[in-house]
Write a protein that holds these residues in place. Structure first.
Motif, mmCIF file in Angstrom:
data_model
loop_
_atom_site.group_PDB
_atom_site.id
_atom_site.type_symbol
_atom_site.label_atom_id
_atom_site.label_comp_id
_atom_site.label_asym_id
_atom_site.label_seq_id
_atom_site.Cartn_x
_atom_site.Cartn_y
_atom_site.Cartn_z
ATOM 1 N N ILE A 41 0.869 -1.194 0.000
ATOM 2 C CA ILE A 41 0.000 0.000 0.000
ATOM 3 C C ILE A 41 0.897 1.232 0.000
ATOM 4 C CG2 ILE A 41 -1.933 -1.127 1.217
ATOM 5 C CD1 ILE A 41 -0.989 0.466 3.733
ATOM 6 N N THR A 45 -1.800 6.120 1.923
ATOM 7 C CA THR A 45 -2.956 5.330 2.378
ATOM 8 C C THR A 45 -2.819 5.001 3.868
ATOM 9 O OG1 THR A 45 -3.242 4.363 0.198
ATOM 10 C CG2 THR A 45 -4.216 3.159 2.033
ATOM 11 N N ARG A 48 -3.576 7.947 5.939
ATOM 12 C CA ARG A 48 -5.020 8.232 5.967
ATOM 13 C C ARG A 48 -5.726 7.284 6.939
ATOM 14 N NH1 ARG A 48 -8.618 6.087 2.650
ATOM 15 N NH2 ARG A 48 -7.064 5.544 1.095
ATOM 16 N N TRP A 49 -5.363 6.008 6.893
ATOM 17 C CA TRP A 49 -5.989 5.043 7.808
ATOM 18 C C TRP A 49 -5.738 5.452 9.266
ATOM 19 C CZ3 TRP A 49 -4.141 -0.160 5.181
ATOM 20 C CH2 TRP A 49 -4.919 -0.389 4.041
#
Lengths: 138, 69
Positions: A41, A45, A48-49
Protein backbone atom coordinates in the motif's frame (compact mmCIF):
# COMPACT_ATOMS: atom_id res chain seq x y z
CA UNK A 1 10.55 -11.18 16.59
CA UNK A 2 7.33 -11.90 14.76
CA UNK A 3 4.58 -9.75 16.28
CA UNK A 4 1.20 -11.32 16.81
CA UNK A 5 -1.22 -8.57 15.82
CA UNK A 6 -4.97 -8.87 15.59
CA UNK A 7 -7.34 -6.18 14.44
CA UNK A 8 -11.07 -6.64 14.92
CA UNK A 9 -11.70 -4.42 11.89
CA UNK A 10 -9.42 -6.70 9.88
CA UNK A 11 -12.11 -8.73 8.16
CA UNK A 12 -15.21 -7.73 6.29
CA UNK A 13 -14.15 -4.07 6.05
CA UNK A 14 -12.59 -2.23 3.19
CA UNK A 15 -8.83 -2.89 3.24
CA UNK A 16 -9.28 -4.92 6.44
CA UNK A 17 -6.78 -7.64 5.64
CA UNK A 18 -4.17 -5.13 4.55
CA UNK A 19 -4.76 -3.17 7.75
CA UNK A 20 -3.95 -6.20 9.88
CA UNK A 21 -0.82 -6.88 7.78
CA UNK A 22 0.43 -3.32 7.96
CA UNK A 23 -0.12 -3.20 11.74
CA UNK A 24 2.31 -6.10 12.10
CA UNK A 25 4.70 -4.52 9.59
CA UNK A 26 4.76 -1.21 11.52
CA UNK A 27 6.14 -3.06 14.55
CA UNK A 28 9.13 -4.49 12.70
CA UNK A 29 9.92 -2.06 9.88
CA UNK A 30 12.07 1.00 10.68
CA UNK A 31 9.64 3.50 9.14
CA UNK A 32 5.94 3.74 8.32
CA UNK A 33 6.88 4.18 4.67
CA UNK A 34 8.76 0.86 4.70
CA UNK A 35 5.85 -0.82 6.51
CA UNK A 36 3.34 0.42 3.94
CA UNK A 37 5.47 -0.64 1.00
CA UNK A 38 6.13 -4.08 2.49
CA UNK A 39 2.41 -4.92 2.30
CA UNK A 40 1.80 -3.20 -1.02
CA UNK A 41 0.00 0.00 0.00
CA UNK A 42 1.15 3.58 -0.38
CA UNK A 43 2.47 5.55 2.63
CA UNK A 44 -0.31 8.05 1.95
CA UNK A 45 -2.96 5.33 2.38
CA UNK A 46 -1.39 4.28 5.67
CA UNK A 47 -1.33 7.89 6.89
CA UNK A 48 -5.02 8.23 5.97
CA UNK A 49 -5.99 5.04 7.81
CA UNK A 50 -4.16 6.23 10.93
CA UNK A 51 -5.88 9.60 10.76
CA UNK A 52 -9.41 8.59 9.79
CA UNK A 53 -9.94 5.08 11.20
CA UNK A 54 -9.88 5.46 14.98
CA UNK A 55 -10.20 1.68 15.53
CA UNK A 56 -7.12 1.15 13.37
CA UNK A 57 -5.17 3.88 15.19
CA UNK A 58 -6.15 2.38 18.55
CA UNK A 59 -5.14 -1.11 17.40
CA UNK A 60 -1.73 0.29 16.44
CA UNK A 61 -1.29 1.91 19.87
CA UNK A 62 -2.35 -1.34 21.55
CA UNK A 63 0.08 -3.42 19.44
CA UNK A 64 2.93 -1.03 20.27
CA UNK A 65 2.05 -1.16 23.97
CA UNK A 66 2.01 -4.96 23.86
CA UNK A 67 5.45 -5.04 22.24
CA UNK A 68 6.88 -2.69 24.87
CA UNK A 69 5.24 -4.75 27.63
CA UNK A 70 6.80 -7.99 26.40
CA UNK A 71 10.24 -6.34 26.18
CA UNK A 72 9.81 -4.88 29.65
CA UNK A 73 8.86 -8.29 31.04
CA UNK A 74 12.00 -9.74 29.48
CA UNK A 75 14.15 -6.94 30.92
CA UNK A 76 12.63 -7.46 34.38
CA UNK A 77 13.34 -11.19 34.17
CA UNK A 78 17.01 -10.34 33.61
CA UNK A 79 17.11 -7.54 36.18
CA UNK A 80 18.13 -9.71 39.12
CA UNK A 81 20.96 -11.28 37.11
CA UNK A 82 22.05 -7.78 36.06
CA UNK A 83 22.32 -6.68 39.70
CA UNK A 84 24.27 -9.88 40.49
CA UNK A 85 26.65 -9.16 37.60
CA UNK A 86 27.37 -5.64 38.88
CA UNK A 87 27.91 -7.00 42.39
CA UNK A 88 30.25 -9.69 41.09
CA UNK A 89 32.33 -7.18 39.12
CA UNK A 90 32.35 -4.76 42.05
CA UNK A 91 33.84 -7.53 44.22
CA UNK A 92 36.77 -7.80 41.81
CA UNK A 93 35.80 -10.55 39.38
CA UNK A 94 38.04 -10.69 36.30
CA UNK A 95 35.83 -12.43 33.78
CA UNK A 96 36.26 -11.89 30.03
CA UNK A 97 34.27 -9.12 28.37
CA UNK A 98 33.91 -7.41 31.73
CA UNK A 99 33.32 -3.92 30.31
CA UNK A 100 30.56 -5.20 28.03
CA UNK A 101 28.95 -7.17 30.89
CA UNK A 102 28.90 -4.10 33.14
CA UNK A 103 27.50 -1.97 30.35
CA UNK A 104 24.77 -4.52 29.55
CA UNK A 105 23.88 -4.97 33.23
CA UNK A 106 23.67 -1.22 33.77
CA UNK A 107 21.47 -0.77 30.71
CA UNK A 108 19.09 -3.50 31.87
CA UNK A 109 18.75 -1.95 35.33
CA UNK A 110 18.28 1.58 33.96
CA UNK A 111 15.65 0.43 31.49
CA UNK A 112 13.76 -1.57 34.10
CA UNK A 113 13.57 1.58 36.24
CA UNK A 114 12.58 3.71 33.23
CA UNK A 115 9.86 1.20 32.32
CA UNK A 116 8.60 1.29 35.91
CA UNK A 117 8.37 5.09 35.78
CA UNK A 118 6.58 4.99 32.43
CA UNK A 119 4.08 2.41 33.71
CA UNK A 120 3.43 4.46 36.82
CA UNK A 121 2.87 7.61 34.74
CA UNK A 122 0.62 5.64 32.39
CA UNK A 123 -1.59 4.47 35.25
CA UNK A 124 -1.84 7.99 36.71
CA UNK A 125 -2.63 9.44 33.29
CA UNK A 126 -5.29 6.84 32.67
CA UNK A 127 -6.94 7.83 35.95
CA UNK A 128 -6.93 11.51 34.92
CA UNK A 129 -8.28 10.64 31.46
CA UNK A 130 -11.08 8.57 32.98
CA UNK A 131 -12.01 11.44 35.31
CA UNK A 132 -12.03 13.85 32.36
CA UNK A 133 -14.23 11.47 30.34
CA UNK A 134 -16.73 11.08 33.17
CA UNK A 135 -16.77 14.88 33.65
CA UNK A 136 -17.55 15.29 29.95
CA UNK A 137 -20.38 12.75 30.13
CA UNK A 138 -22.02 14.22 33.23
CA UNK B 1 19.85 25.72 -1.60
CA UNK B 2 18.16 22.59 -0.37
CA UNK B 3 14.56 22.92 0.64
CA UNK B 4 13.45 22.04 4.14
CA UNK B 5 11.58 19.00 2.78
CA UNK B 6 14.70 17.68 1.07
CA UNK B 7 16.64 18.05 4.29
CA UNK B 8 13.89 16.29 6.25
CA UNK B 9 13.84 13.44 3.72
CA UNK B 10 17.61 13.10 3.97
CA UNK B 11 17.41 13.00 7.78
CA UNK B 12 14.70 10.33 7.65
CA UNK B 13 16.80 8.28 5.24
CA UNK B 14 19.87 8.56 7.49
CA UNK B 15 17.75 7.58 10.48
CA UNK B 16 16.49 4.48 8.70
CA UNK B 17 20.03 3.48 7.77
CA UNK B 18 21.13 4.05 11.37
CA UNK B 19 18.42 1.74 12.71
CA UNK B 20 19.40 -0.94 10.18
CA UNK B 21 23.04 -0.60 11.23
CA UNK B 22 22.21 -0.87 14.93
CA UNK B 23 20.02 -3.94 14.37
CA UNK B 24 22.71 -5.61 12.28
CA UNK B 25 25.40 -5.00 14.90
CA UNK B 26 23.16 -6.05 17.82
CA UNK B 27 22.41 -9.42 16.21
CA UNK B 28 25.90 -10.08 14.82
CA UNK B 29 27.36 -12.79 17.05
CA UNK B 30 30.82 -12.16 15.63
CA UNK B 31 30.81 -8.45 16.52
CA UNK B 32 32.70 -7.32 19.65
CA UNK B 33 30.56 -7.63 22.79
CA UNK B 34 30.89 -3.90 23.58
CA UNK B 35 29.57 -2.95 20.15
CA UNK B 36 26.61 -5.35 20.42
CA UNK B 37 25.69 -4.02 23.87
CA UNK B 38 25.92 -0.42 22.67
CA UNK B 39 23.73 -1.13 19.64
CA UNK B 40 21.11 -3.01 21.68
CA UNK B 41 21.13 -0.20 24.27
CA UNK B 42 20.53 2.44 21.61
CA UNK B 43 17.59 0.49 20.16
CA UNK B 44 15.96 -0.08 23.57
CA UNK B 45 16.48 3.54 24.64
CA UNK B 46 14.90 4.73 21.43
CA UNK B 47 11.93 2.44 22.03
CA UNK B 48 11.37 3.70 25.58
CA UNK B 49 11.78 7.29 24.40
CA UNK B 50 8.86 6.73 22.05
CA UNK B 51 6.82 5.53 25.07
CA UNK B 52 7.72 8.77 26.86
CA UNK B 53 6.70 10.71 23.76
CA UNK B 54 3.27 9.02 23.82
CA UNK B 55 2.88 10.00 27.48
CA UNK B 56 3.76 13.63 26.68
CA UNK B 57 1.15 13.70 23.91
CA UNK B 58 -1.52 12.44 26.36
CA UNK B 59 -0.51 15.04 28.96
CA UNK B 60 -0.72 17.82 26.37
CA UNK B 61 -4.17 16.61 25.34
CA UNK B 62 -5.33 16.66 28.97
CA UNK B 63 -3.93 20.19 29.41
CA UNK B 64 -5.67 21.38 26.23
CA UNK B 65 -8.97 19.85 27.36
CA UNK B 66 -8.61 21.49 30.75
CA UNK B 67 -7.88 24.85 29.05
CA UNK B 68 -11.13 24.59 27.06
CA UNK B 69 -13.23 24.17 30.21
Amino acid sequence: MSPNVSFSGGSGRKGGNKKEQVLAAMLIEPTRKAAAESVGISPRTLARWLKEDSAFAEAYQAAKAELVESMTTRLRTNGIDAVATLAEVAKGSTSPNQAARVSAARTIIELVLKAHEAEDLGVRLQKLESERNSDENS
Amino acid sequence: MKTLKQRANRLAQNGTEAVHTLSRIASDEDAPAEARVSAATAILEFMYRSVEQDILVRIEKLEQDRGKR
